[in-house]
Scaffold this motif. Structure first.
Motif, PDB file in Angstrom:
ATOM      1  N   PRO A  55      -5.993   8.505   5.046  1.00 32.23           N
ATOM      2  CA  PRO A  55      -7.355   7.750   5.309  1.00 32.23           C
ATOM      3  C   PRO A  55      -7.668   6.651   4.289  1.00 32.23           C
ATOM      4  O   PRO A  55      -7.762   5.495   4.984  1.00 32.23           O
ATOM      5  CB  PRO A  55      -8.629   8.476   5.457  1.00 32.23           C
ATOM      6  N   ALA A  56      -7.167   6.680   3.140  1.00 31.80           N
ATOM      7  CA  ALA A  56      -7.349   5.651   2.339  1.00 31.80           C
ATOM      8  C   ALA A  56      -6.312   4.398   2.452  1.00 31.80           C
ATOM      9  O   ALA A  56      -6.961   3.502   2.477  1.00 31.80           O
ATOM     10  CB  ALA A  56      -7.038   6.160   0.769  1.00 31.80           C
ATOM     11  N   GLY A  57      -5.009   4.982   2.709  1.00 29.85           N
ATOM     12  CA  GLY A  57      -3.974   3.896   3.006  1.00 29.85           C
ATOM     13  C   GLY A  57      -4.073   3.219   4.225  1.00 29.85           C
ATOM     14  O   GLY A  57      -4.280   1.800   4.125  1.00 29.85           O
ATOM     15  N   TYR A  58      -4.550   4.021   5.297  1.00 29.84           N
ATOM     16  CA  TYR A  58      -4.715   3.138   6.481  1.00 29.84           C
ATOM     17  C   TYR A  58      -5.708   2.207   6.637  1.00 29.84           C
ATOM     18  O   TYR A  58      -5.905   1.098   7.094  1.00 29.84           O
ATOM     19  CB  TYR A  58      -4.799   4.119   7.632  1.00 29.84           C
ATOM     20  N   THR A  59      -6.954   2.743   5.821  1.00 34.98           N
ATOM     21  CA  THR A  59      -8.298   1.856   5.959  1.00 34.98           C
ATOM     22  C   THR A  59      -7.884   0.455   5.067  1.00 34.98           C
ATOM     23  O   THR A  59      -8.240  -0.453   5.384  1.00 34.98           O
ATOM     24  CB  THR A  59      -9.324   2.633   5.297  1.00 34.98           C
ATOM     25  N   ALA A  60      -7.351   0.799   3.829  1.00 32.37           N
ATOM     26  CA  ALA A  60      -7.005  -0.361   3.144  1.00 32.37           C
ATOM     27  C   ALA A  60      -6.010  -1.371   3.939  1.00 32.37           C
ATOM     28  O   ALA A  60      -6.443  -2.517   3.797  1.00 32.37           O
ATOM     29  CB  ALA A  60      -6.405   0.227   1.711  1.00 32.37           C
ATOM     30  N   VAL A  87       2.186  -4.476   3.437  1.00 26.39           N
ATOM     31  CA  VAL A  87       3.275  -3.465   3.743  1.00 26.39           C
ATOM     32  C   VAL A  87       2.743  -2.248   3.438  1.00 26.39           C
ATOM     33  O   VAL A  87       2.200  -2.129   2.341  1.00 26.39           O
ATOM     34  CB  VAL A  87       4.552  -3.889   2.905  1.00 26.39           C
ATOM     35  N   LEU A  88       2.739  -1.262   4.445  1.00 23.18           N
ATOM     36  CA  LEU A  88       2.265   0.287   3.975  1.00 23.18           C
ATOM     37  C   LEU A  88       3.618   1.027   3.812  1.00 23.18           C
ATOM     38  O   LEU A  88       4.207   1.089   5.083  1.00 23.18           O
ATOM     39  CB  LEU A  88       1.351   0.521   4.982  1.00 23.18           C
ATOM     40  N   VAL A  89       3.662   1.883   2.970  1.00 14.99           N
ATOM     41  CA  VAL A  89       4.898   2.665   2.800  1.00 14.99           C
ATOM     42  C   VAL A  89       4.349   4.138   3.219  1.00 14.99           C
ATOM     43  O   VAL A  89       3.369   4.564   2.202  1.00 14.99           O
ATOM     44  CB  VAL A  89       5.531   2.747   1.563  1.00 14.99           C
ATOM     45  N   CYS A 129      -2.404   5.081  -2.796  1.00 21.25           N
ATOM     46  CA  CYS A 129      -3.196   5.924  -2.031  1.00 21.25           C
ATOM     47  C   CYS A 129      -2.406   7.172  -2.103  1.00 21.25           C
ATOM     48  O   CYS A 129      -2.357   7.588  -0.617  1.00 21.25           O
ATOM     49  CB  CYS A 129      -3.603   5.363  -0.670  1.00 21.25           C
ATOM     50  N   THR A 130      -1.853   7.621  -2.943  1.00 23.91           N
ATOM     51  CA  THR A 130      -0.715   8.982  -2.747  1.00 23.91           C
ATOM     52  C   THR A 130      -1.567  10.236  -2.642  1.00 23.91           C
ATOM     53  O   THR A 130      -0.754  11.138  -2.385  1.00 23.91           O
ATOM     54  CB  THR A 130       0.147   8.785  -3.836  1.00 23.91           C
ATOM     55  N   GLY A 131      -2.781  10.339  -2.610  1.00 21.74           N
ATOM     56  CA  GLY A 131      -3.397  11.532  -2.330  1.00 21.74           C
ATOM     57  C   GLY A 131      -3.514  12.713  -3.381  1.00 21.74           C
ATOM     58  O   GLY A 131      -3.160  12.421  -4.433  1.00 21.74           O
ATOM     59  N   ILE A 190       0.936  -1.321  -0.084  1.00 19.86           N
ATOM     60  CA  ILE A 190      -0.022  -0.071  -0.016  1.00 19.86           C
ATOM     61  C   ILE A 190       0.939   1.303   0.087  1.00 19.86           C
ATOM     62  O   ILE A 190       1.954   1.287   0.764  1.00 19.86           O
ATOM     63  CB  ILE A 190      -1.036   0.005   1.307  1.00 19.86           C
ATOM     64  N   ILE A 191       0.930   2.277  -0.980  1.00 17.37           N
ATOM     65  CA  ILE A 191       1.520   3.500  -1.111  1.00 17.37           C
ATOM     66  C   ILE A 191       0.848   4.595  -0.689  1.00 17.37           C
ATOM     67  O   ILE A 191      -0.215   4.838  -1.167  1.00 17.37           O
ATOM     68  CB  ILE A 191       2.012   3.574  -2.475  1.00 17.37           C
ATOM     69  N   GLY A 192       1.133   5.121   0.363  1.00 17.31           N
ATOM     70  CA  GLY A 192       0.532   6.221   1.252  1.00 17.31           C
ATOM     71  C   GLY A 192      -0.161   6.001   2.518  1.00 17.31           C
ATOM     72  O   GLY A 192      -0.574   4.886   2.811  1.00 17.31           O
TER      73      GLY A 192
END
Ligand code: FAD
Length: 311
Positions: A16-21, A33-35, A112-114, A11-13
């Motif tokens: 709120p989108a990245g953390y919820t994903a 893995v979230l960056v 999810c880079t916004g 998950i890139i970002g």
């Protein structure tokens, strides 16, 4: 050489989108893995009161909300890494994304880079951001109920924001540097027929005027684009509505985008033009741009990834 990290889902970002994903994917056993990128927590880290995220009786602070999301994502099993992705290779599977620290190899990716609001770049604008200067009428309009505000811009967003604010505020002054608006005719008609909206044609913002202790906006100095004469107007708030830039530079030529650089996704879903790459939040949404919609799309993306990996 950078370390290589292999994962089913990158998950890139970290908005709120990245953390919820991440929360949905981790709970589905995908070990994501979230960056985080350079701005852990995303756009809400630069605001104060958030009054429209459901579940809280009173206003909460943007940074606090993002801290809760981060903790929740971590608690359910997300590996969170402070890194910034510079290049991606989506031409073959597994996909490769290179960061400052690691190289990530993933079977699926959620982008999810916004996006970022455009600002005018004045020092006084920066000084009063969050203290009377905003880039989001839906988010902050209510804080100026019954007061006088101004909107800068001449496109659809500026006109829509002015109309939205006219229902909450005492008066709205739209400041536009030309003598014609760029927005759709139907919106212009609505704007020009709204009693408490006034347009300052051929003017640009010269300075935001305000006071300290407590920090607040008290007015604006405007400069004529015709003869450079200046004048001051009294307002309590300023909304800068001159557009947004989605963070999609690294995906150019790799994922389909619209003319403004937003990622194109399948209608009603989060699938991008490359199978296995999904996009959620402001990076693909130029209409709603809210924390709750970004979170909703993050959830959708994780559910779609789960299905994709099963297939
Ligand atoms: C001042 C302000 C006030 C707001 N107030 C409200 C409000 O009251 N209520 C509301 O609902 N919404 C509000 N919003 C809007 C809301 O913040 C956004 O809609 C929401 O944050 C979008 O979430 P997102 O996850 O799509 O992206 P963002 O929050 O934009 O997060 C993007 C993330 O991507 C990361 N990233 C970018 N590029 C890379 C890269 N190359 N590699 C790795 N990571 C990368 C960044 O570091 C960041 O973590 C506000 C916005 C602003 C600016």
């Amino acid at each position: 050489m950078a370390d290589q990290k292999k994962t089913d889902l990158l998950i890139i970002g970290s908005g709120p989108a990245g953390y919820t994903a991440a929360i949905y994917a981790a709970r589905a056993g995908l070990n994501p893995v979230l960056v985080t990128g350079a701005e852990p927590g995303g756009q809400l880290m630069i605001t104060t009161d958030v009054e429209n995220y459901p579940g809280y009786e009173n206003a909460i602070q943007g940074p606090w909300l993002m801290e809760q999301m981060e903790k929740q994502a971590k608690n359910v099993g997300t590996e969170i890494i402070f890194d910034y992705i510079n290049t991606v290779d989506f031409s073959k599977t597994p996909f490769t994304c290179k960061g400052d620290i690691n190289e990530y190899v993933a079977k699926a990716v959620i982008v999810c880079t916004g996006a970022k609001a455009r600002w005018l770049g004045l020092e006084s604008e920066e000084k009063f951001k969050g203290f009377g200067v905003s880039a989001c009428a839906t988010c902050d309009g209510i804080f100026f109920k019954g007061q006088d505000v101004a909107v800068i811009g001449g496109g659809n967003s500026a006109v829509e924001e002015a109309i939205y604010l006219s229902k909450i505020c005492n008066s709205v002054t739209l400041i536009h540097r030309r003598d014609k608006l760029r927005s759709e005719k139907v919106l212009q008609d609505k704007l020009l027929n709204t009693k408490n909206i006034k347009v300052e044609w051929n003017h640009e913002l010269d300075e935001v005027l305000g006071k300290d202790g407590p920090k607040a906006v008290t007015g604006l100095r405007l400069k004529s684009t015709l003869d450079s004469k200046t004048k001051e107007i009294k307002v309590d708030g300023l909304f800068v509505a001159i557009g947004h830039d989605p963070a999609t530079e690294i995906f150019k030529g790799k994922l389909d985008m619209d003319s403004e650089g937003y990622l194109v996704v399948e209608k009603g879903g989060t699938k991008t033009s490359v199978k296995g790459i999904f996009a959620a939040g402001d990076v693909q949404d130029k209409v709603y741009r809210q924390a709750v919609t970004a979170a909703g799309q993050g959830c959708m993306a994780a559910l779609e990834v789960e299905k994709f990996l099963q297939e």
